[in-house]
Design an enzyme around this catalytic site. Structure first.
Site, short mmCIF file in Angstrom:
data_model
loop_
_atom_site.label_atom_id
_atom_site.label_comp_id
_atom_site.label_asym_id
_atom_site.label_seq_id
_atom_site.Cartn_x
_atom_site.Cartn_y
_atom_site.Cartn_z
N GLN A 63 0.83 -1.20 0.00
CA GLN A 63 0.00 0.00 0.00
C GLN A 63 0.87 1.25 0.00
O GLN A 63 1.23 1.76 -1.04
CB GLN A 63 -0.97 -0.01 1.18
CG GLN A 63 -2.15 0.91 0.97
CD GLN A 63 -3.39 0.46 1.75
OE1 GLN A 63 -3.43 -0.60 2.36
NE2 GLN A 63 -4.40 1.28 1.74
N ASP A 64 1.26 1.75 1.19
CA ASP A 64 2.23 2.85 1.15
C ASP A 64 3.43 2.46 2.00
O ASP A 64 3.38 1.49 2.76
CB ASP A 64 1.62 4.20 1.52
CG ASP A 64 1.18 4.31 2.96
OD1 ASP A 64 0.99 5.45 3.40
OD2 ASP A 64 1.02 3.29 3.65
N PRO A 65 4.55 3.19 1.88
CA PRO A 65 5.77 2.77 2.56
C PRO A 65 5.62 2.80 4.08
O PRO A 65 4.80 3.52 4.64
CB PRO A 65 6.81 3.80 2.10
CG PRO A 65 6.24 4.40 0.86
CD PRO A 65 4.76 4.38 1.04
N VAL A 128 5.82 8.66 1.86
CA VAL A 128 4.96 8.90 3.03
C VAL A 128 5.69 9.85 3.98
O VAL A 128 6.91 9.85 4.05
CB VAL A 128 4.63 7.56 3.74
CG1 VAL A 128 5.87 6.94 4.39
CG2 VAL A 128 3.50 7.71 4.74
N HIS A 134 -0.44 6.88 5.08
CA HIS A 134 -1.31 7.34 3.98
C HIS A 134 -1.27 8.86 3.76
O HIS A 134 -2.14 9.40 3.08
CB HIS A 134 -2.77 6.90 4.20
CG HIS A 134 -2.90 5.46 4.59
ND1 HIS A 134 -2.40 4.44 3.81
CD2 HIS A 134 -3.46 4.87 5.68
CE1 HIS A 134 -2.65 3.28 4.41
NE2 HIS A 134 -3.28 3.51 5.54
#
Length: 229
Positions: A63-65, A128, A134
């Site tokens: 998803q995100d780092p 991020v 997020h």
């Protein structure tokens, strides 16, 4: 089906698009203003550096780092050597232990050896802010990584897509199931791993598919670069 095209060939036009220029500008502006953004600038595109388009055999979507100090280095789920293995990756190791004979959980969470074998470890958002999960969603990264998935879909044949959790599954909706092998399961995070990630057998199924199609299977035992030389 192999391709001689490189990421540079297929992404050059995308990187000129106004949305992408704006994404990079926004991230650079945050760094210049003193905000800590992960991963470091030099590592943002490591997934593409370690896994060239023509070598992609497996895609794992994150998803995100990670947003903690020293964790993110541009490969989904992976952390630098010396950093504690995060919970989702620990659960991936648990699944590997129960499904692959002889797999022993490594003391690190560094997955470069997967990437160099053709596992594209792609986060859907590539940066991020420190401590703010997020925080860079909707900056434009999702559009870019949608394009990346469509390019793998178009230019490669017989790729295994491991889609864990609803976010990855929505992202993978465009994949042509006639040409690629799509495996779905809940996310390996502690919140959902017991709902069907454990026992999904994806790592075994991926290798069976690769071997059936004349490809070398992935050695899922992560090794540090010094160990593999």
């Amino acid at each position: 089906m192999a391709t001689d095209l490189t990421w540079h060939d297929v992404l050059a036009d995308e990187k000129q698009q106004p949305y992408f220029v704006n994404t990079l500008h926004t991230v650079a502006g945050e760094r210049q203003s003193g905000m800590t953004v992960y991963p470091p600038q030099k590592d943002v595109f490591n997934a593409f550096r370690f896994t060239e388009l023509g070598n992609v055999k497996v895609v794992i979507l994150g998803q995100d780092p990670y947003h903690g100090p020293g964790q993110a280095h541009g490969l989904a789920f992976s952390v630098r050597p010396g950093i504690a293995t995060p919970p989702s990756l620990l659960n991936m190791y648990k699944e590997l232990e129960t499904s692959i004979p002889g797999f022993t959980r490594p003391a690190h969470g560094y997955l470069e050896s997967w990437a160099r074998q053709g596992v594209l470890l792609l986060n859907t958002v590539l940066t991020v802010r420190a401590g703010q999960a997020h925080s860079h969603a909707s900056l434009g990264w999702e559009t870019f990584t949608d394009k990346v998935i469509s390019l793998v879909n178009e230019h490669r044949e017989g790729v295994v897509f491991l889609l864990w959790g609803s976010h990855a599954q929505k992202k993978g909706a465009i994949i042509d199931r006639q040409r690629h092998y799509v495996l779905r399961a809940p996310h390996p995070s502690p919140l959902s791993a017991h709902r069907g990630f454990f026992g999904c057998n994806h790592f075994v199924l991926a290798n069976q598919w690769l071997e059936q199609h004349g490809e070398k299977p992935i050695d899922w035992m992560p090794v540090l670069p010094a160990e593999s030389e």
